[in-house]
Design a protein around this motif. Structure first.
Motif, short mmCIF file in Angstrom:
data_model
loop_
_atom_site.label_atom_id
_atom_site.label_comp_id
_atom_site.label_asym_id
_atom_site.label_seq_id
_atom_site.Cartn_x
_atom_site.Cartn_y
_atom_site.Cartn_z
N SER A 377 0.83 -1.21 0.00
CA SER A 377 0.00 0.00 0.00
C SER A 377 0.86 1.26 0.00
CB SER A 377 -0.91 -0.01 1.23
OG SER A 377 -1.66 1.18 1.31
N LYS A 378 1.97 1.25 0.77
CA LYS A 378 2.86 2.40 0.79
C LYS A 378 3.52 2.63 -0.56
CE LYS A 378 3.94 2.22 5.73
NZ LYS A 378 5.00 2.00 6.75
N LYS A 380 2.19 1.79 -3.52
CA LYS A 380 1.16 2.35 -4.40
C LYS A 380 0.93 3.83 -4.10
CE LYS A 380 -1.38 -1.97 -5.14
NZ LYS A 380 -2.68 -2.67 -4.94
N GLN A 381 0.90 4.16 -2.81
CA GLN A 381 0.69 5.56 -2.42
C GLN A 381 1.82 6.45 -2.92
OE1 GLN A 381 1.07 6.53 1.84
NE2 GLN A 381 -1.01 7.35 1.72
#
Length: 484
Positions: A377-378, A380-381
Motif C-alpha cells: 500500500s505504501k 502504491k501511495q
C-alpha cells in the motif's frame, strides 16, 4: 455664454485682462482652502506663470515637535520588509528547518556512538550460591554495565529517507526564493504606490489652485460684464469638485503610507518619507535573455522538479521498507558484578583477579515477512504522489511559458508608453495655460477651461500610474527570471 457688445472696446478689455491677471498671480501664492468657499477679490501687480509638469513628490508638512522623518529608498524598504514580513520569514524558517531535517537524516545513516551506564539488582536464589540470581534472565545478583556502543543501521528505507530529505530541502529553498521574489513585488507595489499617491496629491493641489484662480477670473469678468453668471456657477462647481478631489487624494496618500508602514516597520512607524526614483527606469532585457534566465533561475520550476525528486525518494523508501535491513553494534566496557575495571574474588581460598573490561559485537539481519499489505500500500501511495508530481511539473512548465510572454508584453507596453504619457502631460499643462488665457481674452468658453483642467488631471495621473505600472511589470517579470 452671452457677451455684451458695449464692452467690446479693445482698450477696456486690455484693462480687464491686466486686472484679472494680477489677481491670478496673487492667489497662486495663497494656500488652497480644503472646502469650497467664497474667494475675495485680490489685486496685486504680478504676471501669471505658466503651468509646468512637476512630477516631484510634494513636501508634506510635518509636526515640528516630532523627530526628523526617516528617508527610505526602495532598497531600504526591501531590506526592512525582509526582516519584518511574516510570510517571507515563515518561508525562510521552513527552508532552514528542511536543512536541519537533511542533516538529521544523513546522521541517521552514519555510525552513532553512545555510552550506557546501568546498575541492576536481582534477588539472590535461596539455598544456592550468593552470586546466583533468582531470575534466570539476570547475569548475577549485582550487575553493573558501563559500555560504549557503536551502532550502525543499513537499509534502503534509510537511504530513501535521506534522498527525500535532500529533495525536500531543495523544495523549501525554491519556495523561500519564491517568497523572496513575491516580497519584492509587494514592496514595489506598496513603495511606488505611495510615491504615486504623493504625486497625485501634488496634482490635486495644483488643480485646486487652478480652480481657485479660475473662479477669481470668472468673477472679475462677470463684474466687468464680460461673462454671464452661469460661468461663475460653473467655475464654483469645478472648484468644489477639485477641493473634494484634494481631500480624497490626501486620504489615498495616508492609506498608502499606512500600507507601506505595516509592511516594512516592526513598530508601525509613520514618520518617514520615500525617495521618488520613478524617473530612473530600468532597462528591459531582450526576449532571448528573459527566456534564458527563466530556464536557469525560475524558482517555480525548481520547486516542481524538487517535488518530483521528493516523490521518487518516497517510492524508493517504500520499496526499501520491504527489503531486509542490517544493524551492527559494537560494545566496549564492563558488564560485571563489580563496578570496577578490575575485580578480585576468593575462590576456595585463592584470590583471583579478573579484568572486567571487554568488548562484544552483534549483527542483526531483519527480513520483513508479512505486514497485512501495508508495504504494498505504501508503494502504491508513493507511486500516486510521483505521478501527481510529474503532472504538476508539466503544468508548471506550460504556466511558466505563458507567464513569461504575458509579463514581458506587459513590461514592454508599459515602457513604450512612457514617452507618450509624458508628452500628453506636458501638452495638457500647456493647453490649460493657453485656454485660460483665451478665456480671459473672451475667445474660449468656461466649458473649455473646465475640460482642460480635467484633461490635465487625467494626463498627469496617467503618467504617474504608467511609471509605477512599468516598475510593477518589471518586478512581476523578475519573479520568474530573477534580476536581469
Amino acid at each position: 455664454m452671452n457677451r455684451y457688445p458695449n464692452f467690446r472696446n479693445l482698450s477696456i478689455r486690455a484693462v480687464l485682462l491686466l486686472i484679472s491677471t494680477a489677481a491670478v498671480a496673487q492667489v497662486a501664492q495663497s494656500p488652497v482652502a480644503p472646502t469650497p468657499a467664497r474667494v475675495p477679490d485680490i489685486q496685486a501687480p504680478a504676471a501669471p506663470l505658466p503651468i509646468q509638469v512637476d512630477i516631484a513628490s510634494p513636501q508634506i508638512p510635518s509636526d515640528p515637535s516630532a523627530a526628523a522623518p526617516a528617508t527610505l529608498t526602495f532598497q531600504d524598504a526591501l531590506k526592512l520588509a525582509r526582516q519584518n514580513n511574516p510570510t517571507y520569514r515563515s518561508a525562510v524558517t521552513d527552508f532552514r528547518s528542511a536543512h536541519e531535517d537533511k542533516v538529521q537524516s544523513r546522521a541517521a545513516l552514519l555510525p552513532n556512538v553512545n555510552f550506557n551506564s546501568q546498575a541492576i539488582y536481582t534477588q539472590p536464589l535461596t539455598g544456592a550460591l550468593p552470586t546466583d540470581p533468582r531470575f534466570i534472565a539476570s547475569n548475577g545478583v549485582h550487575e553493573y554495565i558501563a559500555q560504549g556502543n557503536v551502532h550502525e543501521a543499513l537499509s534502503l528505507e534509510g537511504l530513501g529517507g535521506f534522498r527525500h530529505a535532500q529533495a525536500a530541502e531543495a523544495v523549501a529553498r525554491a519556495r523561500a526564493e519564491i517568497a523572496a521574489r513575491g516580497l519584492v513585488l509587494t514592496v514595489v507595489q506598496n513603495y511606488y504606490g505611495f510615491v504615486v499617491a504623493q504625486r497625485k496629491y501634488a496634482t490635486a493641489q495644483k488643480l485646486a489652485d487652478e480652480g481657485q484662480q479660475f473662479l477669481i477670473i470668472s468673477r472679475k469678468l462677470e463684474n466687468g460684464g464680460e461673462v454671464a453668471h452661469s460661468d461663475v456657477i460653473k467655475a464654483q462647481l469645478q472648484f468644489n469638485q477639485q477641493s473634494r478631489d484634494l481631500q480624497e487624494a490626501l486620504l489615498a496618500m495616508d492609506r498608502s503610507r499606512l500600507d507601506l508602514a505595516v509592511l516594512v516597520f516592526p513598530n508601525f512607524n509613520q514618520n518617514f518619507s520615500v525617495v521618488d526614483d520613478l524617473q530612473s527606469l530600468e532597462p528591459l532585457a531582450s526576449v532571448e535573455e528573459v527566456h534564458e534566465a527563466a530556464g536557469r533561475k525560475n524558482p517555480d520550476l525548481r520547486a516542481a522538479l524538487a517535488s518530483l525528486d521528493v516523490a521518487k525518494g518516497d517510492v524508493a523508501a517504500a520499496w526499501g521498507a520491504m527489503l531486509p535491513s542490517l544493524s551492527l553494534d559494537y560494545f566496549y566496557g564492563i558488564d560485571a558484578a563489580h563496578f570496577a575495571a578490575r575485580s578480585t574474588f576468593n575462590n576456595q581460598g585463592t584470590l583471583i583477579r579478573i579484568n572486567n573490561l571487554g568488548h562484544s559485537a552483534s549483527a542483526t539481519l531483519q527480513f520483513p515477512i508479512f505486514s497485512w499489505g501495508a508495504g504494498i500500500s505504501k508503494v502504491k501511495q508513493a507511486n500516486l504522489h510521483r505521478t501527481q508530481a510529474r503532472v504538476e511539473l508539466s503544468f508548471t512548465q506550460r504556466q511558466l511559458l505563458a507567464n513569461l510572454q504575458t509579463f514581458y508584453n506587459e513590461a514592454r507596453a508599459a515602457r513604450d508608453e512612457q514617452e507618450s504619457l509624458r508628452l500628453s502631460a506636458e501638452l495638457a499643462a500647456d493647453s490649460l495655460h493657453l485656454t485660460t488665457l483665451r478665456y480671459q481674452a473672451g475667445e474660449a468658453t468656461v466649458l473649455e477651461v473646465v475640460d482642460a483642467q480635467n484633461t490635465l488631471a487625467l494626463s498627469r495621473n496617467a503618467y504617474d500610474d504608467g511609471q509605477a505600472r512599468y516598475r510593477a511589470a518589471l518586478a512581476n517579470l523578475q519573479t520568474l527570471t530573477g534580476t536581469l
